[in-house]
Design a protein around this motif. Structure first.
Motif, PDB file in Angstrom:
ATOM      1  N   ASP A 175      -5.489  -2.183  -8.204  1.00  0.00           N
ATOM      2  CA  ASP A 175      -6.266  -1.829  -7.013  1.00  0.00           C
ATOM      3  C   ASP A 175      -7.753  -1.755  -7.353  1.00  0.00           C
ATOM      4  N   TYR A 190      -9.123   4.414  -2.259  1.00  0.00           N
ATOM      5  CA  TYR A 190      -8.578   4.945  -0.997  1.00  0.00           C
ATOM      6  C   TYR A 190      -9.147   6.322  -0.639  1.00  0.00           C
ATOM      7  N   LEU A 250      -0.719   6.215   3.040  1.00  0.00           N
ATOM      8  CA  LEU A 250      -1.936   6.660   3.699  1.00  0.00           C
ATOM      9  C   LEU A 250      -1.678   7.056   5.151  1.00  0.00           C
ATOM     10  N   ASN A 282      -8.106   9.742  -0.682  1.00  0.00           N
ATOM     11  CA  ASN A 282      -7.367  10.605   0.228  1.00  0.00           C
ATOM     12  C   ASN A 282      -6.829  11.791  -0.568  1.00  0.00           C
ATOM     13  N   ARG A 304      -0.059   1.456   2.355  1.00  0.00           N
ATOM     14  CA  ARG A 304      -0.368   1.704   3.769  1.00  0.00           C
ATOM     15  C   ARG A 304       0.550   2.778   4.349  1.00  0.00           C
TER      16      ARG A 304
END
Length: 509
Positions: A402, A367, A505, A369, A502
């Motif tokens: 993941d 991801y 994020l 982030n 989700r």
């Protein structure tokens, strides 16, 4: 006179020393913990001098325990933390500032500026196999150049060296005779062109980093120098192996064929899949490509995924939240949860309401982030500390899933088994939950020192003590966790997790 191999696994929290005989048996070991420094939120530092002293203490202790004389050491090998980096005086060897640790996020703004500058993000991925992120050494180096007066002074005096910890330790071990690194370590700096096998001059020029500050890059199995007996515990032996700890663990699992995969559960979690000797194109699903070792002129590559908080999340749950008195209490609860997990036959019995995402210092692969922070979901009046503790373990397993599922997607084939190592593998609930989520066996080797044994295996080959084929007989499994969930139950668990990811994020935009 009997000869021995000496391995040094210089890790994030401490240094593990092994002395091993010609049969590959450990005759003595030592572990020396060093201090973690957190000067500000999101900052992590180590004192290089403390680490060097701990390494020497550990080596001396291991030799004494094994009744091994320094001149009986045939060869030395070293594994290092990877991205952790420091500036030091090229004449005295004195550090100019604490080592900035791989998990440190202080260079977030530098990374963000770089990403926003033209097409650099794409160029960096093509050149290095990585992505612009404070996790890697380059932006940490640039931060020290901008913020540390002692670094600026030595740069002006042409007395600045800048390296990962391996190069500094080898310099110390050889009494200042060698300033070198290996390809796997160079590949973690964000300054190394992983197809050309050299420092990338365009990136260096952009960041204003001089190549003269950096060490010479050698193959993973090379002569990195000879130990200076006055500096290093009386040892005169050659240093024949040096690499990053995660590639060392991959070799320790003997994941030497494409498709073989391992995950280390330590301070963070690090999953690697061997993809062979041809560099794959940049992954499009948030994974990285890295060099894991170089033999002669041939590089071997792996897909790489990192989770910043795993063991550190367990510590946080104990120290900051007080969810369990100690790790023994968590282990006891885990045995209870494991029994319930194995006896449950209904989805509602195993898919709990409480979820935890262990993004305590940003969220890494796939991801990426830096602003994301950890999150509990599904809290209610009935939520207690045991449920929160269980959610932390399950969150770690979900994050590993993941990574592994993204790797399967990238190579277009299913992983048939996952080999694991690290302290958290001693938690049976975490390992069984991991197998259930992935739908494949999770294999725990009999040895607890996979990284150290990776160094030893490479050292023994370099010394002609054994061959790669002979090594395969040395791998024995202590425990294999077989998956117990149906495909439908696994799908439900992953769908619930993906919805929560989700939300996280979206909230961190």
């Amino acid at each position: 006179m009997k000869n021995y191999l000496l391995s040094i696994d210089q890790g994030t929290t401490g240094s593990k020393i092994l002395v091993v005989n010609r049969e590959g048996m450990v005759v003595a070991e030592s572990y020396q913990k060093h201090t973690q420094h957190y000067p500000r939120s999101g900052w992590t530092e180590h004192d290089p001098e403390e680490i060097w002293e701990k390494v020497r203490i550990g080596v001396a202790e291991a030799l004494e325990k094994g009744n091994v004389q320094p001149d009986q050491v045939a060869a030395v090998g070293l594994a290092n933390q990877g991205e952790t980096v420091l500036f030091w005086d090229s004449l005295s060897g004195d550090p100019l500032y604490p080592a900035v640790v791989w998990s440190c996020r202080r260079s977030d703004q530098i990374a963000e500026r770089w990403k926003q500058d033209g097409d650099w993000e794409q160029k960096v991925r093509e050149k290095t196999g990585l992505r612009i992120d404070p996790y890697f050494s380059a932006t940490k180096i640039r931060w020290m150049m901008e913020e540390v007066p002692a670094v600026q002074e030595k740069i002006n005096q042409n007395r600045a060296y800048c390296s990962t910890l391996d190069s500094w330790l080898i310099w110390k071990m050889t009494g200042g005779a060698a300033y070198v690194t290996d390809a796997s370590t160079a590949a973690r700096t964000l300054l190394y062109h992983h197809r050309m096998g050299c420092w990338d001059r365009e990136i260096l020029q952009y960041l204003e980093i001089e190549e003269a500050w950096l060490p010479q890059i050698l193959p993973t199995v090379s002569t990195f120098g000879h130990c200076d007996p006055e500096a290093f515990c009386g040892i005169k032996a050659p240093i024949l192996v040096s690499l990053v700890d995660q590639p060392a663990a991959l070799y320790g699992h003997l994941c030497v064929e494409p498709g073989m995969s391992k995950c280390t559960y330590g301070t963070g979690c690090f999953a690697y899949m061997n993809v062979g000797t041809t560099a794959p194109p940049p992954a499009k699903n948030g994974l990285l490509t890295t060099v894991v070792w170089q033999r002669d002129r041939q590089l071997t590559y792996a897909l790489d995924g990192a989770i910043y908080a795993a063991g550190s999340a367990i510590e946080w749950g104990m120290q900051a939240l007080g969810l369990y008195q100690d790790l023994a209490e968590l282990q006891s609860w885990s045995e209870e949860w494991l029994a319930k997990l194995r006896s449950a036959d209904q989805p509602q019995d195993v898919l709990t309401d409480v979820l935890f995402i262990p993004a305590l210092n940003g969220i890494g692969s796939p991801y990426w982030n830096s602003d994301a922070r950890g999150m509990f979901m599904g809290l209610s009046h009935s939520t207690d500390r045991k449920m929160l503790a269980k959610a932390i373990l399950e969150g770690i397993a979900q994050r590993v899933a993941d990574l592994l599922l993204a790797m399967e997607e990238a190579v277009g084939q299913k992983i048939t088994a996952l080999r694991v190592d690290g302290g958290l593998t001693q938690n049976p609930y975490l390992m069984q939950y991991q197998a259930n989520l992935l739908g494949i066996p999770v294999q725990l080797p009999a040895t607890n020192e996979t990284t150290s044994m990776g160094i030893i295996y490479l050292l023994g080959e370099a010394c002609g003590w054994w061959t790669g084929k002979e090594l395969q007989g040395k791998i024995h499994m202590k425990k294999t966790y077989e998956p117990q969930w149906s495909d439908e139950l696994r799908k439900q668990a992953r769908e619930k997790w993906n919805k929560t990811i989700r939300l996280l994020l979206e909230s961190s935009k």
